[in-house]
Design an enzyme around this catalytic site. Structure first.
Site, PDB file in Angstrom:
ATOM      1  N   ARG A  50      -8.957 -25.519  37.681  1.00  0.00           N
ATOM      2  CA  ARG A  50      -8.165 -24.387  38.151  1.00  0.00           C
ATOM      3  C   ARG A  50      -9.071 -23.206  38.485  1.00  0.00           C
ATOM      4  O   ARG A  50     -10.018 -22.911  37.753  1.00  0.00           O
ATOM      5  CB  ARG A  50      -7.145 -23.968  37.080  1.00  0.00           C
ATOM      6  CG  ARG A  50      -6.097 -25.036  36.803  1.00  0.00           C
ATOM      7  CD  ARG A  50      -5.260 -24.687  35.594  1.00  0.00           C
ATOM      8  NE  ARG A  50      -6.044 -24.718  34.360  1.00  0.00           N
ATOM      9  CZ  ARG A  50      -5.540 -24.489  33.153  1.00  0.00           C
ATOM     10  NH1 ARG A  50      -4.263 -24.202  33.013  1.00  0.00           N
ATOM     11  NH2 ARG A  50      -6.310 -24.544  32.086  1.00  0.00           N
ATOM     12  N   ASP A  52      -9.280 -18.945  39.587  1.00  0.00           N
ATOM     13  CA  ASP A  52      -8.551 -17.697  39.387  1.00  0.00           C
ATOM     14  C   ASP A  52      -8.164 -17.059  40.712  1.00  0.00           C
ATOM     15  O   ASP A  52      -8.620 -17.465  41.787  1.00  0.00           O
ATOM     16  CB  ASP A  52      -9.420 -16.710  38.605  1.00  0.00           C
ATOM     17  CG  ASP A  52      -9.612 -17.111  37.148  1.00  0.00           C
ATOM     18  OD1 ASP A  52      -8.748 -17.839  36.628  1.00  0.00           O
ATOM     19  OD2 ASP A  52     -10.623 -16.699  36.555  1.00  0.00           O
ATOM     20  N   ARG A 203     -18.859 -15.934  36.611  1.00  0.00           N
ATOM     21  CA  ARG A 203     -18.815 -14.498  36.904  1.00  0.00           C
ATOM     22  C   ARG A 203     -19.477 -13.687  35.787  1.00  0.00           C
ATOM     23  O   ARG A 203     -20.111 -12.660  36.051  1.00  0.00           O
ATOM     24  CB  ARG A 203     -17.371 -14.063  37.124  1.00  0.00           C
ATOM     25  CG  ARG A 203     -16.768 -14.616  38.406  1.00  0.00           C
ATOM     26  CD  ARG A 203     -15.254 -14.507  38.418  1.00  0.00           C
ATOM     27  NE  ARG A 203     -14.814 -13.137  38.277  1.00  0.00           N
ATOM     28  CZ  ARG A 203     -13.541 -12.787  38.046  1.00  0.00           C
ATOM     29  NH1 ARG A 203     -12.606 -13.735  37.923  1.00  0.00           N
ATOM     30  NH2 ARG A 203     -13.202 -11.528  37.935  1.00  0.00           N
TER      31      ARG A 203
END
Length: 267
Positions: A50, A52, A203
Site C-alpha cells: 500500500r 500513502d 521518507r
C-alpha cells in the site's frame, strides 16, 4: 477459477493513497470500479504494498481471482478504458495453476524484495513543473556525504528509528539490499531496495540523509540513529511528492512481464 496478475502505474497526486476508504478516492477504489465496469462482476484485488496519499507507483503489482476468460491484452485495454488518466494497467498475466494451492502466487506474500525511488529537486528555487512529482530542498546537498552515510544501513537491521508511529508491521527488522544515490542535473535520485519497508521508512531515511547532505549532521549520524531505535532523534518525515514504488521482485517462475526499475522513464 484463475488468478490474474497486473502491473499498475499511477500518479498519486489526486488520490488518498492506495488502500480503499469510505470516501472512494483511492487507487484501489478506482481500480475495482474499473474492473467491475469491464468484467460486470465485482473483483476483489490484493496489492504488493500500500502507498500513502501523494505517493506514486511506476509499477504496483496487483492480483485478483476470476472465472472469466479474457486474454491478457483484453484485461489491459478493457480495464484502462474505465480508469482515470492518472491510473493505468501496464500489463496483465494469467498465472497457471490452482489459486487455492499452498505457495501459489500472491502479490504481497510472494514478493521477495521491493524497490523505491525518491526524486528530489535540489535547487534554490522550486519548479512548478515538478510540483507533486519530486520533493524539493533549496540548500545545496553533497551526494558523496550521503553515499557514505548509507553504508551502515545495508544488511539486516532494526529500522525502528525510521518507522512511523502508526506502522502496523509485525517487526521493525528488515533487510536492506542496496541504496544508490545519483545526481542528474538538479535532481538527486535515491533508489532503495529491501526485503520490505516500514510505514514512512523511505521518507524518514531521505529526511535524515538531507540533513547529512547539507552538513547539518555528520556522516556517522545515520549509524547512530539506526542503533538508537528512537524515531524522535531522526529528521522529520520528508514530503511524499517524490516517492515512487518502482519494482516488486518475484521468483522468475511466475514469468511476470515486468518493466525495468533501473530508472524512471521521465527523469
Amino acid at each position: 477459477m484463475k488468478r490474474i496478475a497486473i502491473g499498475l502505474q499511477y500518479d498519486g497526486q489526486a488520490w488518498h493513497g492506495y488502500q480503499k476508504q469510505d470516501h472512494g478516492l483511492t487507487v484501489q477504489d478506482k481500480l475495482e470500479q474499473a474492473l467491475l465496469e469491464f468484467a460486470t462482476v465485482p473483483l476483489a484485488t490484493t496489492c504488493a504494498g500500500r502507498t500513502d496519499a501523494g505517493v506514486h507507483a511506476a509499477e504496483q503489482v496487483v492480483h485478483f481471482d476470476t472465472d472469466l476468460n479474457r486474454l491478457p491484452h483484453a484485461w489491459v485495454r478493457g480495464v484502462n478504458a474505465f480508469l482515470p488518466p492518472s491510473i493505468g494497467v501496464r500489463w496483465a498475466r494469467e498465472l497457471e495453476g490452482d489459486p487455492t494451492a499452498e505457495n501459489f502466487f500472491h502479490a504481497r506474500f510472494s514478493a521477495q524484495a521491493r524497490t523505491y525511488h525518491y526524486v528530489l529537486y535540489n535547487h534554490q528555487v522550486r519548479s512548478p513543473l515538478l510540483n507533486g512529482r519530486a520533493g524539493f530542498y533549496h540548500h545545496a546537498l553533497d551526494v558523496e556525504r550521503m553515499r557514505e552515510a548509507v553504508k551502515p544501513l545495508i544488511g539486516t537491521h532494526d529500522f525502528t528509528t525510521f518507522r512511523a508511529a502508526h506502522c502496523q508491521a509485525k517487526s521493525p527488522v528488515k533487510q536492506m539490499h542496496d541504496i544508490q544515490i545519483r545526481r542528474q542535473g538538479d535532481l538527486i535520485i535515491f533508489t532503495l531496495k529491501a526485503s520490505a519497508f516500514l510505514h514512512h521508512m523511505v521518507r524518514n531515511l531521505v529526511g535524515s540523509l538531507v540533513y547529512i547532505g547539507q552538513g547539518r549532521e555528520d556522516v556517522h549520524w545515520m549509524a547512530e540513529l539506526l542503533a538508537a531505535r528512537n524515531r524522535q532523534l531522526a529528521a522529520p518525515t520528508f514530503m511524499p511528492d517524490g516517492l515512487y514504488l518502482a519494482k516488486i521482485d518475484y521468483d522468475e517462475k511466475w514469468a511476470l512481464p515486468q518493466e525495468s526499475a533501473s530508472q524512471l522513464p521521465w527523469f
